[in-house]
Design an enzyme around this catalytic site. Structure first.
Site, mmCIF file in Angstrom:
data_model
loop_
_atom_site.group_PDB
_atom_site.id
_atom_site.type_symbol
_atom_site.label_atom_id
_atom_site.label_comp_id
_atom_site.label_asym_id
_atom_site.label_seq_id
_atom_site.Cartn_x
_atom_site.Cartn_y
_atom_site.Cartn_z
ATOM 1 N N GLU A 34 0.853 -1.197 0.000
ATOM 2 C CA GLU A 34 0.000 0.000 0.000
ATOM 3 C C GLU A 34 0.887 1.244 0.000
ATOM 4 O O GLU A 34 1.745 1.407 0.876
ATOM 5 C CB GLU A 34 -0.913 -0.002 1.222
ATOM 6 C CG GLU A 34 -1.712 1.265 1.424
ATOM 7 C CD GLU A 34 -2.537 1.669 0.210
ATOM 8 O OE1 GLU A 34 -2.363 2.820 -0.263
ATOM 9 O OE2 GLU A 34 -3.333 0.841 -0.274
ATOM 10 N N VAL A 177 -24.529 9.348 -5.908
ATOM 11 C CA VAL A 177 -24.395 9.150 -4.465
ATOM 12 C C VAL A 177 -23.523 10.223 -3.825
ATOM 13 O O VAL A 177 -23.909 10.854 -2.826
ATOM 14 C CB VAL A 177 -23.826 7.750 -4.174
ATOM 15 C CG1 VAL A 177 -23.539 7.598 -2.685
ATOM 16 C CG2 VAL A 177 -24.803 6.672 -4.632
ATOM 17 N N GLY A 179 -22.535 13.230 -4.887
ATOM 18 C CA GLY A 179 -23.102 14.572 -4.978
ATOM 19 C C GLY A 179 -24.264 14.774 -4.036
ATOM 20 O O GLY A 179 -24.376 15.814 -3.367
ATOM 21 N N VAL A 180 -25.144 13.782 -3.946
ATOM 22 C CA VAL A 180 -26.318 13.884 -3.081
ATOM 23 C C VAL A 180 -25.913 13.926 -1.606
ATOM 24 O O VAL A 180 -26.472 14.689 -0.808
ATOM 25 C CB VAL A 180 -27.273 12.707 -3.374
ATOM 26 C CG1 VAL A 180 -28.261 12.496 -2.244
ATOM 27 C CG2 VAL A 180 -28.015 12.947 -4.689
ATOM 28 N N ALA A 309 -17.706 -0.110 -1.165
ATOM 29 C CA ALA A 309 -16.726 -0.729 -0.282
ATOM 30 C C ALA A 309 -17.133 -2.144 0.112
ATOM 31 O O ALA A 309 -16.289 -3.048 0.169
ATOM 32 C CB ALA A 309 -16.530 0.135 0.964
ATOM 33 N N HIS A 433 -42.997 -3.858 16.655
ATOM 34 C CA HIS A 433 -43.711 -2.578 16.656
ATOM 35 C C HIS A 433 -43.290 -1.751 17.872
ATOM 36 O O HIS A 433 -43.209 -2.277 18.983
ATOM 37 C CB HIS A 433 -45.217 -2.828 16.719
ATOM 38 C CG HIS A 433 -46.044 -1.575 16.808
ATOM 39 N ND1 HIS A 433 -46.229 -0.742 15.726
ATOM 40 C CD2 HIS A 433 -46.696 -1.002 17.846
ATOM 41 C CE1 HIS A 433 -46.982 0.287 16.100
ATOM 42 N NE2 HIS A 433 -47.283 0.151 17.384
#
Length: 455
Positions: A34, A177, A179-180, A309, A433
């Site tokens: 990585e 996704v 942007g919202v 992910a 409930h």
């Protein structure tokens, strides 16, 4: 120095570290390479930090509206430095936990930029790693439209996470996704927000009814959606940016967020020279995630399909088990749950109504249940919709929801679609409930021909 091992994983994001952890659990010696930090985009620049900001945004909205539930509180503003500190604390804790987990599994972490050579080895600096199998998990990057240059006013989600102040006016290019979610954050923080989307609705990959419900909720919040219009250009001004649209409209903003999707991070990594074929930058794989080079696999955002992910995570586990000869079950993208963590949230799994009708013609039935009839939704003050799609006299094909907290319901939808359950199979089961899950139960009851509360 030449290092021999069983598995080399190139990339330490969700797919890469999942593959490494599962392979080590199954007895392989694993090297995880990585160049930045393990955890990748999701942990450091995506899922976790954005959801931390969304929680801060939710708290801000709750304080503003506290009088409606009989709680006296005053909203004094957003301390963006404190918000960033809260976000960074969560990311740091999760990062340390992941590093500890990798160490406990005796996975060797190599910190550096790796590439795949023609002989199948992976050089990193002065060392060369040779393994029986290699997993490509190099992730993705934020796309930028041609002609746009990023700076302190024109940003992607990477920079938007760390803006030193809340913009007064923001234009967001892209109604998917990312942007919202940023629209939701910035509006809760007090910004004037306009979303520009070239297609005819927000979150266009979702069912049309869900998109329309989200747009109504955003209008109520004061978020402007300019759909079915294309971006023409952006010009820097003395204190912001002017955004031009092809219909002649000019929008003034402090910040332009470019949220037009993510591209696969595969350039200049030697893949094609090593016999790994690419298609528009994505790694070509078969249904078992094998690339065109033997013993080289690919997972996550570099593989065509949903860039999520949890999909990457599942694929990493899948490949580790495939290498070990366990023949794991294939999970198609249609069975991967999707959640947009805005306010309100959007969640879905399976086929939309349009997709179901394209596949099954008129043999499709749909039930919708408005959250206005759900007690728990009324208590927490959310509007929304549950929509379930089935094949007539057949299984559930898709589950779609919009409303605050509905992301927590989508696992039940995934089980229903994945197990090809009939509504009649689920109708006898009891939903506690008062919970929002009752709304999903009501939709199942309706499709089973025995609605309880539906009119």
């Amino acid at each position: 120095m030449l290092v021999d091992t069983d598995l080399v994983v190139l990339g330490g994001g969700s797919g890469g570290y999942a593959a490494a952890l599962r392979a080590a659990e199954l007895g392989s010696r694993v090297v995880l390479i990585e160049k930045d930090k393990v955890g990748g985009t999701c942990l450091h620049r995506g899922c976790i930090p954005t959801k931390a900001l969304l929680h801060s945004a939710e708290v801000a909205d709750n304080v503003r509206d506290s009088g409606a539930v009989g709680v006296s509180a005053s909203f004094e503003g957003i301390d963006i430095a404190a918000v960033h500190a809260y976000r960074d604390g969560i990311v740091t804790k999760k990062h340390r936990g992941l590093e500890g987990l990798l160490a406990a599994r005796k996975i060797e972490i190599v910190r550096g930029a790796g590439r795949l050579d023609a002989d199948g080895t992976v050089p990193v600096g002065d060392d060369v790693y040779r393994a029986r199998n290699v997993v490509i998990a190099t992730g993705s990057y934020s796309r930028v439209l041609p002609g746009l240059t990023l700076d302190d006013r024109i940003v992607t989600s990477d920079q938007a996470l760390s803006l030193p102040e809340v913009p007064r006016r923001a234009v967001i290019l892209g109604g998917g996704v990312i942007g919202v979610e940023f629209a939701s954050i910035w509006r809760s923080f007090g910004a004037e927000v306009t979303i520009v989307e070239a297609l005819d609705r927000l979150v266009p990959a979702e069912d049309a009814a869900i998109s329309k419900a989200l747009e109504r909720a955003f209008r109520k919040r004061g978020i402007v959606s300019r759909t079915d219009v294309r971006f023409a250009g952006a010009t820097r001004t003395a204190d912001g940016v002017t955004v031009g649209l092809e219909d002649g409209t000019a929008l003034e903003a402090d910040v332009l967020l470019v949220a037009v999707g993510r591209g696969p991070a595969t350039a200049d990594l030697g893949f094609e020279a090593a016999g790994v074929e690419l298609d528009r930058g994505f790694v070509r794989v078969d249904e078992r995630l094998r690339t065109t080079r033997e013993n080289v696999w690919a997972v996550g955002d570099v593989v065509p399909g949903l860039q999520l992910a949890h999909r990457s995570f599942q694929q990493g586990i899948f490949v580790a088990e495939e290498i070990a000869g366990l023949h794991p079950t294939i999970v198609p993208d249609a069975l991967v749950p999707k959640v947009t963590y805005s306010s309100p949230e959007v969640a879905s799994v399976g086929l939309t109504e349009a997709q179901a009708r394209a596949e099954h013609g008129e043999a499709v039935a749909v039930a919708e249940y408005n959250l206005a009839g759900n007690g728990k939704s009324e208590i927490i003050g959310t509007a929304g919709l549950v929509k379930v799609v089935r094949r007539v006299d057949g299984p559930i094909l898709g589950v779609h929801l919009v409303g605050d907290r509905v992301g927590e319901l989508i696992t039940e939808g995934q089980l229903a679609v994945g197990w090809e359950a009939h509504p009649e199979d689920i109708a006898p089961f009891i939903h506690a409930h008062p919970t929002q899950s009752e709304a999903l139960g009501e939709a199942f009851l309706a499709l089973a021909g025995k609605p309880l509360h539906a009119l």
